[in-house]
Design a protein around this motif. Structure first.
Motif, mmCIF file in Angstrom:
data_model
loop_
_atom_site.group_PDB
_atom_site.id
_atom_site.type_symbol
_atom_site.label_atom_id
_atom_site.label_comp_id
_atom_site.label_asym_id
_atom_site.label_seq_id
_atom_site.Cartn_x
_atom_site.Cartn_y
_atom_site.Cartn_z
ATOM 1 N N ALA A 106 0.837 -1.214 0.000
ATOM 2 C CA ALA A 106 0.000 0.000 0.000
ATOM 3 C C ALA A 106 0.867 1.256 0.000
ATOM 4 N N ALA A 107 1.909 1.281 0.787
ATOM 5 C CA ALA A 107 2.808 2.444 0.828
ATOM 6 C C ALA A 107 3.533 2.608 -0.510
ATOM 7 N N PHE A 108 3.935 1.500 -1.115
ATOM 8 C CA PHE A 108 4.590 1.565 -2.422
ATOM 9 C C PHE A 108 3.632 2.122 -3.466
ATOM 10 N N ARG A 109 2.409 1.649 -3.457
ATOM 11 C CA ARG A 109 1.407 2.118 -4.426
ATOM 12 C C ARG A 109 1.245 3.629 -4.332
ATOM 13 N N GLU A 110 1.111 4.148 -3.137
ATOM 14 C CA GLU A 110 0.956 5.585 -2.927
ATOM 15 C C GLU A 110 2.162 6.348 -3.475
ATOM 16 N N ALA A 111 3.348 5.894 -3.137
ATOM 17 C CA ALA A 111 4.572 6.558 -3.602
ATOM 18 C C ALA A 111 4.700 6.484 -5.125
ATOM 19 N N MET A 112 4.370 5.339 -5.690
ATOM 20 C CA MET A 112 4.481 5.159 -7.139
ATOM 21 C C MET A 112 3.531 6.082 -7.879
ATOM 22 N N LEU A 113 2.304 6.187 -7.412
ATOM 23 C CA LEU A 113 1.334 7.052 -8.084
ATOM 24 C C LEU A 113 1.743 8.523 -7.987
ATOM 25 N N GLU A 114 2.309 8.917 -6.866
ATOM 26 C CA GLU A 114 2.821 10.290 -6.728
ATOM 27 C C GLU A 114 3.970 10.534 -7.709
ATOM 28 N N ASN A 115 4.868 9.573 -7.827
ATOM 29 C CA ASN A 115 5.999 9.701 -8.740
ATOM 30 C C ASN A 115 5.532 9.787 -10.196
ATOM 31 N N ALA A 116 4.598 8.951 -10.572
ATOM 32 C CA ALA A 116 4.090 8.969 -11.945
ATOM 33 C C ALA A 116 3.430 10.310 -12.252
ATOM 34 N N HIS A 173 12.065 14.717 -7.776
ATOM 35 C CA HIS A 173 10.943 13.856 -7.366
ATOM 36 C C HIS A 173 11.282 12.382 -7.553
ATOM 37 N N PHE A 174 12.026 12.039 -8.622
ATOM 38 C CA PHE A 174 12.410 10.639 -8.789
ATOM 39 C C PHE A 174 13.402 10.211 -7.716
ATOM 40 N N LYS A 175 14.386 11.049 -7.442
ATOM 41 C CA LYS A 175 15.377 10.702 -6.410
ATOM 42 C C LYS A 175 14.715 10.488 -5.058
ATOM 43 N N ALA A 176 13.750 11.342 -4.716
ATOM 44 C CA ALA A 176 13.029 11.184 -3.440
ATOM 45 C C ALA A 176 12.227 9.890 -3.444
ATOM 46 N N PHE A 177 11.551 9.616 -4.556
ATOM 47 C CA PHE A 177 10.780 8.377 -4.689
ATOM 48 C C PHE A 177 11.689 7.160 -4.553
ATOM 49 N N ASP A 178 12.799 7.165 -5.276
ATOM 50 C CA ASP A 178 13.709 6.022 -5.294
ATOM 51 C C ASP A 178 14.237 5.693 -3.898
ATOM 52 N N SER A 179 14.627 6.710 -3.157
ATOM 53 C CA SER A 179 15.137 6.439 -1.808
ATOM 54 C C SER A 179 14.012 6.012 -0.864
ATOM 55 N N ARG A 180 12.817 6.541 -1.089
ATOM 56 C CA ARG A 180 11.670 6.175 -0.241
ATOM 57 C C ARG A 180 11.279 4.714 -0.419
ATOM 58 N N VAL A 181 11.274 4.228 -1.673
ATOM 59 C CA VAL A 181 10.781 2.869 -1.917
ATOM 60 C C VAL A 181 11.863 1.794 -1.907
ATOM 61 N N ALA A 182 13.123 2.170 -1.909
ATOM 62 C CA ALA A 182 14.199 1.168 -1.966
ATOM 63 C C ALA A 182 14.029 0.048 -0.943
ATOM 64 N N PRO A 183 13.693 0.351 0.323
ATOM 65 C CA PRO A 183 13.551 -0.757 1.280
ATOM 66 C C PRO A 183 12.286 -1.599 1.082
ATOM 67 N N MET A 184 11.395 -1.138 0.223
ATOM 68 C CA MET A 184 10.136 -1.862 -0.022
ATOM 69 C C MET A 184 10.273 -2.922 -1.104
ATOM 70 N N ILE A 185 11.322 -2.835 -1.901
ATOM 71 C CA ILE A 185 11.444 -3.642 -3.119
ATOM 72 C C ILE A 185 12.187 -4.950 -2.862
ATOM 73 N N GLU A 186 11.551 -6.049 -3.270
ATOM 74 C CA GLU A 186 12.215 -7.353 -3.244
ATOM 75 C C GLU A 186 12.975 -7.599 -4.540
ATOM 76 N N GLN A 187 12.385 -7.169 -5.668
ATOM 77 C CA GLN A 187 13.003 -7.392 -6.975
ATOM 78 C C GLN A 187 12.535 -6.297 -7.922
ATOM 79 N N LYS A 188 13.446 -5.863 -8.805
ATOM 80 C CA LYS A 188 13.134 -4.821 -9.782
ATOM 81 C C LYS A 188 13.836 -5.163 -11.093
ATOM 82 N N ASN A 189 13.078 -5.185 -12.184
ATOM 83 C CA ASN A 189 13.633 -5.465 -13.509
ATOM 84 C C ASN A 189 13.283 -4.311 -14.433
#
Length: 96
Positions: A16-26, A71-87
């Motif tokens: 849920a937190a990732f979804r919120e951050a992702m939508l803000e970033n987009a 905004h991307f840099k802030a998003f990236d640092s915010r979600v980094a601990p939430m991510i298990e895998q990214k491709n």
């Protein structure tokens, strides 16, 4: 056109937190980046911890501007601990 697709697998407790951050970033990418033409955020209806992005940029330079944006840099640092895998995959869209 320069296309980026990204597939995320998120820690389920943080979906849920990732979804919120992702939508803000987009939204910020579309609002503040003239070279960002499309930024689709998709979530698996059976698994909210699985996210897919389709991003369309004018060119590679526009994508690099995206990566350098505050905004991307802030998003990236915010979600980094939430991510298990990214491709991340780079594509070139064929013009019809």
């Amino acid at each position: 056109m320069y296309v980026i697709t990204v597939e995320f697998h998120i820690r389920p407790a943080m979906a849920a937190a990732f979804r919120e951050a992702m939508l803000e970033n987009a939204a910020a990418s579309l609002r503040f980046e003239p070279g960002c033409n499309q930024f689709d955020v998709c979530f698996d209806p059976q698994d909210p911890a699985h996210c897919f992005l389709y991003e369309l940029y004018a060119d590679e330079a526009a994508f690099k501007d995206h990566l350098a944006s505050d905004h991307f840099k802030a998003f990236d640092s915010r979600v980094a601990p939430m991510i298990e895998q990214k491709n991340v995959t780079v594509w070139e869209r064929a013009e019809i």
